[in-house]
Design a protein around this motif. Structure first.
Motif, short mmCIF file in Angstrom:
data_model
loop_
_atom_site.label_atom_id
_atom_site.label_comp_id
_atom_site.label_asym_id
_atom_site.label_seq_id
_atom_site.Cartn_x
_atom_site.Cartn_y
_atom_site.Cartn_z
N MET A 79 30.29 53.06 -22.21
CA MET A 79 29.88 54.45 -22.41
C MET A 79 30.44 55.00 -23.72
O MET A 79 29.74 55.62 -24.52
CB MET A 79 30.37 55.28 -21.22
CG MET A 79 30.09 56.77 -21.35
SD MET A 79 28.31 57.13 -21.31
CE MET A 79 28.36 58.89 -21.28
N ASN A 104 31.83 50.32 -18.80
CA ASN A 104 31.95 51.70 -18.31
C ASN A 104 33.37 52.21 -18.54
O ASN A 104 34.21 51.53 -19.14
CB ASN A 104 31.52 51.80 -16.85
CG ASN A 104 32.41 51.00 -15.91
OD1 ASN A 104 33.50 50.55 -16.29
ND2 ASN A 104 31.97 50.83 -14.68
N TRP A 145 19.11 59.06 -22.10
CA TRP A 145 20.25 58.73 -21.24
C TRP A 145 21.37 59.75 -21.33
O TRP A 145 22.16 59.90 -20.39
CB TRP A 145 20.79 57.35 -21.62
CG TRP A 145 21.42 57.31 -22.98
CD1 TRP A 145 20.80 57.12 -24.17
CD2 TRP A 145 22.81 57.50 -23.28
NE1 TRP A 145 21.70 57.17 -25.21
CE2 TRP A 145 22.95 57.40 -24.69
CE3 TRP A 145 23.94 57.74 -22.51
CZ2 TRP A 145 24.16 57.53 -25.33
CZ3 TRP A 145 25.17 57.87 -23.16
CH2 TRP A 145 25.27 57.76 -24.56
N ASN A 202 20.44 62.08 -18.32
CA ASN A 202 20.32 61.51 -16.97
C ASN A 202 21.25 60.35 -16.71
O ASN A 202 21.30 59.84 -15.57
CB ASN A 202 18.87 61.09 -16.69
CG ASN A 202 18.36 60.03 -17.66
OD1 ASN A 202 19.13 59.30 -18.28
ND2 ASN A 202 17.04 59.94 -17.79
N GLN A 203 21.98 59.90 -17.74
CA GLN A 203 22.97 58.82 -17.63
C GLN A 203 22.38 57.48 -17.19
O GLN A 203 23.10 56.54 -16.86
CB GLN A 203 24.10 59.22 -16.67
CG GLN A 203 24.89 60.44 -17.13
CD GLN A 203 25.62 60.18 -18.44
OE1 GLN A 203 26.54 59.36 -18.51
NE2 GLN A 203 25.23 60.90 -19.49
N ASN A 204 21.07 57.39 -17.18
CA ASN A 204 20.37 56.13 -16.90
C ASN A 204 18.96 56.30 -17.45
O ASN A 204 18.04 56.70 -16.74
CB ASN A 204 20.34 55.83 -15.40
CG ASN A 204 19.79 54.45 -15.09
OD1 ASN A 204 19.50 53.65 -15.98
ND2 ASN A 204 19.64 54.16 -13.80
N LYS A 232 28.94 65.68 -19.17
CA LYS A 232 30.20 64.96 -19.42
C LYS A 232 30.82 65.37 -20.75
O LYS A 232 31.33 64.54 -21.51
CB LYS A 232 29.99 63.45 -19.36
CG LYS A 232 29.63 62.94 -17.97
CD LYS A 232 29.65 61.42 -17.90
CE LYS A 232 29.43 60.96 -16.47
NZ LYS A 232 29.51 59.47 -16.34
N LYS A 272 22.84 52.09 -20.55
CA LYS A 272 22.15 53.32 -20.14
C LYS A 272 20.93 53.65 -21.01
O LYS A 272 20.18 54.55 -20.69
CB LYS A 272 23.11 54.50 -20.20
CG LYS A 272 24.30 54.40 -19.24
CD LYS A 272 25.21 55.60 -19.42
CE LYS A 272 26.34 55.59 -18.40
NZ LYS A 272 27.23 54.44 -18.60
#
Length: 330
Positions: free
Chosen positions: A1, A214, A174, A177-179, A118, A223
């Motif tokens: 990330m 991660n 991403w 929505n982180q994906n 985040k 992602k």
């Protein structure tokens, strides 16, 4: 990330620099001397000219793919629209459809914030379509002020027509929505806007080859979804080139629709379709019928500047699956 965020920040700084610099058009420029992200090549048979666009709202022209003239500014936006007076322009494409030319691109207004996820502030970014009567523009706005929801960052829109209906294929970014996702939404007959509901095609985590670390240091699916390009092989198989990352390496994969339709299901190939540091690819045919893929690689110079280089590769679509053979030799 963390690696994804660092790479994204480098990309944004580079794009701000390139957006604020417009150089005078030049002639007889070798392809390998051009710096361009997301290179897209449109072959116009009527003028026997290749038009190359990508990130920046600019176009290059060539008769042989080897030597180019440009860049020429072709995108004219409505400065009173949501884009603002000086939007960033990413991943532009030129499509000919029903006698007109359309400029699919991603526009970002950095002064408008739509979300915070985040701790990361997300700017107003969206796919949009401009229109022209000529392949070299100027491209201007159409009827609808927006094509996709204002509170949703989207990018890398492309055109695909299925059963007579044009569709906008795009990524939901991403960062929110982180994906990241690949999605579709129907376009109006003149491409002046969208209608109906958008539909999910697949998620970044469906990829068996893209990877990242991660927050806990575990290896997980990446992602990022980036750069969709749809194609059909000579045997009728519907495929999609798309790009993500293998840790810190930009990498391109391919997925195939099990039904031959946009709705899929989409089956991901187990390994990337090209080597490392090649991505955001698209396919086109030369005037003598050779299938090529245009993509870019990237590197940092001695000053830490992030550079992207357009590359051409030979491609083979004669079987059920696309094969990218070798770099194109002029």
């Amino acid at each position: 990330m963390k690696a994804c965020l660092i790479l994204f920040a480098i990309f944004q700084v580079t794009q701000v620099f390139s957006q604020n610099r417009t150089s005078a058009p030049r002639t007889n420029i070798p392809l390998d001397s051009i710096r361009l992200s997301d290179p897209y090549i449109f072959p116009d048979k009527a003028s026997n000219t290749y038009y190359m666009t990508g990130t920046g709202g600019l176009v290059w022209k060539s008769s042989d793919l080897k030597r180019w003239s440009g860049p020429y500014k072709v995108a004219r936006i409505d400065t009173s629209s949501w884009m603002g007076p000086d939007p960033m322009i990413w991943a532009a494409e030129i499509h000919q459809y029903k006698g007109r030319y359309y400029y699919f691109a991603t526009f970002t207004n950095r002064k408008v914030k739509i979300d915070t996820v985040k701790g990361k502030v997300i700017e107003r970014r969206a796919c949009h379509v401009l229109v022209s009567e000529k392949p070299d523009g100027p491209y201007v706005p159409m009827k609808d002020p927006t094509y996709l929801p204002a509170n949703m960052p989207t990018l890398d829109g492309t055109l695909w027509v299925e059963d007579g209906t044009p569709y906008l294929i795009f990524c939901h970014e991403w960062l929110q929505n982180q994906n990241g996702t690949m999605e579709k939404i129907a376009l109006k007959p003149d491409l002046s806007g969208t209608f109906g509901e958008r539909k999910l095609l697949f998620r970044a985590s469906d990829s068996p080859w893209s990877r990242e670390k991660n927050e806990a240091g575990d290896t997980v699916p990446n992602k990022v979804t980036d750069g969709p390009w749809l194609f059909r092989t000579k045997t009728g198989k519907l495929g999609m080139l798309w790009t993500s990352w293998v840790f810190n390496v930009y990498t391109q994969g391919v997925a195939y629709s099990a039904t031959g339709k946009l709705d899929g299901p989409w089956i991901q190939e187990k390994v990337p379709v090209t080597g490392p540091n090649i991505g955001h690819g698209m396919l086109f045919r030369t005037f003598d019928g050779k299938l090529l893929m245009s993509a870019h690689s990237h590197s940092e110079d001695s000053n830490g500047k992030y550079l992207r280089y357009p590359k051409l590769f030979e491609a083979d679509d004669s079987g059920d699956k696309l094969v990218i053979d070798r770099p194109y030799s002029f």
